[in-house]
Write an enzyme that holds these catalytic residues in place. Structure first.
Site, PDB file in Angstrom:
ATOM      1  N   SER A  95      -2.696 -12.722   3.213  1.00 54.82           N
ATOM      2  CA  SER A  95      -3.104 -12.526   1.810  1.00 54.82           C
ATOM      3  C   SER A  95      -2.025 -13.033   0.856  1.00 54.82           C
ATOM      4  CB  SER A  95      -3.443 -11.058   1.519  1.00 54.82           C
ATOM      5  OG  SER A  95      -2.279 -10.284   1.289  1.00 54.82           O
ATOM      6  N   LYS A 152       0.810  -1.221   0.000  1.00 52.92           N
ATOM      7  CA  LYS A 152       0.000   0.000   0.000  1.00 52.92           C
ATOM      8  C   LYS A 152       0.845   1.273   0.000  1.00 52.92           C
ATOM      9  CE  LYS A 152      -3.717  -0.197  -0.377  1.00 52.92           C
ATOM     10  NZ  LYS A 152      -4.730  -0.605  -1.385  1.00 52.92           N
TER      11      LYS A 152
HETATM   12  N1  PMP Z   1      -3.183  -7.801   0.872  1.00 56.01           N
HETATM   13  C1  PMP Z   1      -3.086  -6.967   1.921  1.00 56.01           C
HETATM   14  C2  PMP Z   1      -2.419  -7.459   3.159  1.00 56.01           C
HETATM   15  C3  PMP Z   1      -3.605  -5.663   1.844  1.00 56.01           C
HETATM   16  O1  PMP Z   1      -3.513  -4.831   2.885  1.00 56.01           O
HETATM   17  C4  PMP Z   1      -4.237  -5.246   0.660  1.00 56.01           C
HETATM   18  C5  PMP Z   1      -4.819  -3.856   0.551  1.00 56.01           C
HETATM   19  N2  PMP Z   1      -5.962  -3.661   1.327  1.00 56.01           N
HETATM   20  C6  PMP Z   1      -4.352  -6.154  -0.400  1.00 56.01           C
HETATM   21  C7  PMP Z   1      -3.796  -7.417  -0.255  1.00 56.01           C
HETATM   22  C8  PMP Z   1      -5.114  -5.811  -1.666  1.00 56.01           C
HETATM   23  O2  PMP Z   1      -4.498  -4.821  -2.435  1.00 56.01           O
HETATM   24  P1  PMP Z   1      -5.401  -3.845  -3.332  1.00 56.01           P
HETATM   25  O3  PMP Z   1      -6.010  -2.825  -2.409  1.00 56.01           O
HETATM   26  O4  PMP Z   1      -4.431  -3.226  -4.287  1.00 56.01           O
HETATM   27  O5  PMP Z   1      -6.451  -4.642  -4.008  1.00 56.01           O
END
Ligand code: PMP
Length: 355
Positions: A295, A69
């Site tokens: 994630s 981010k």
């Molecule tokens: N994984 C994590 C740990 C995140 O914090 C985020 C962002 N919220 C994402 C994946 C997803 O990224 P994006 O917002 O670009 O879809």
């Protein structure tokens, strides 16, 4: 907002990429931009059901505050300065599940802005502590008060009251442009350096900035790779169009389909069970030394699922969005039950190279 693609960037100069046009802190923005992006690419050799794959993952925990981010925060702030939408000393306001807030707090405070973050009260204690450590003001919103959607509504009200700048990461095209201009060309250049081209790219969807920026970059350079959004199987919001159930993959699937996400520009949605994501993240930490967040485990599982559908020895790319330190109070640090349908217990993590 205008949703047009930016011109194709040069990849090797972070400071050129985020043209520093801050009204105050011009040098500061330039300095910070040297600490965001240009992350290493991990090439992970894996074996699954007697097939061998290489999964390529951008090590996004190398960014300034330890998550992907930072790209969004720097891109959105630099572009807002450029347009005059953000001026010296103006408060920055955002609703976020954590990493975006930490990034906005670090960059925003370093550039002299007060930062107020609205977030659901069930996000990890580490995320709240990190936000505070960077000097952000935190407003927690309970499920009864509307959870994530309530956080967005409150952020909008607060910004209107104080004349704040709403970064609007779920709707702001400067979010996906940061990945169009950074994540995607970096990935392609690093893969090219080892003679590889992605057949597919997968990424968990929070705002959708990552997946949309990469998809549009691939399209504009004429690359035929499929780009798949990933969501928790327990909460298939992208597949169903509305919030369904709770899940443990923090940072993705925040109860609604973000404005940035255009499913008709993407390939099939991949569902990953949160327990599978946790087990995969645990195995990456124990067996390859990669202490990644939940994630990232989900993205690795999704990459393997797609690889299994492709012929030959496909190259599937993804991102490891953050590291495990943010989840020490969560199930990532506990024993997770294995289920028959999971990918993580069946995969052999053979080798790791860094590009
Ligand atoms: N994984 C994590 C740990 C995140 O914090 C985020 C962002 N919220 C994402 C994946 C997803 O990224 P994006 O917002 O670009 O879809």
């Amino acid at each position: 907002m205008i949703d047009s693609p930016p011109s194709l960037p040069s990849t090797r100069s972070p400071s050129a990429r985020h043209a520093p046009r801050s009204p105050a802190g011009c040098d500061r923005l330039s300095a910070l931009s040297g600490l965001v992006g240009d992350t290493p690419l991990l090439a992970i050799q894996a074996k699954l059901d007697r097939r061998r794959f290489t999964i390529y993952a951008k090590a996004e925990f190398y960014n300034l505050t330890g998550s992907i981010k930072d790209r969004m925060a720097l891109g959105v702030i630099a572009a807002a300065y450029g347009r005059g939408a953000l001026v010296a000393g103006q408060e920055i306001v955002e609703a976020t599940s954590g990493n975006a807030g930490i990034a906005l707090a670090a960059v925003g405070r370093a550039l002299g802005h007060p930062v107020t973050i609205f977030m659901p009260d069930w996000m990890s204690a580490e995320r709240r502590a990190l936000l505070r450590s960077h000097g952000a003001e935190i407003r927690l919103v309970s499920a009864e008060e509307g959870g994530f959607l309530g956080s967005i509504a409150r952020a909008e009200q607060h910004a209107a009251q104080v004349g704040g700048f709403l970064s609007q990461q779920f709707a702001n095209p400067d979010n996906w442009r940061a990945h169009y201009a950074g994540t995607a060309p970096e990935l392609l250049a690093q893969m090219e350096a080892v003679g590889a081209t992605p057949d597919a790219f997968v990424a968990g969807v929070g705002t959708g900035g990552t997946v949309m920026g990469v998809a549009r970059h691939f399209r504009d350079v004429g690359l035929a790779a499929s780009v798949h959004p990933v969501e928790p199987a327990e909460s298939p919001t992208l597949s169903t169009g509305h919030k369904v159930g709770r899940h443990r993959i923090q940072g993705v699937s925040d109860e609604f389909i973000p404005e940035i996400v255009k499913l008709d520009e993407l390939s099939a949605v991949i569902g990953v069970c949160d327990g599978d994501a946790i087990l995969m993240a645990q195995r990456l930490a124990v067996e390859l030394g990669l202490g990644v967040g939940i994630s990232s485990g989900a993205n690795m599982v999704a990459a393997l699922k797609i690889a299994m559908t492709l012929p030959g020895t496909p190259a599937v790319a993804t991102v490891f969005a953050d590291n495990s330190a943010r989840y020490l109070s969560t199930d990532l640090a506990r024993e997770e039950r294995v289920r028959d349908c999971y990918v993580a217990p069946r995969v052999e993590l053979v080798d790791l190279r860094v590009i």
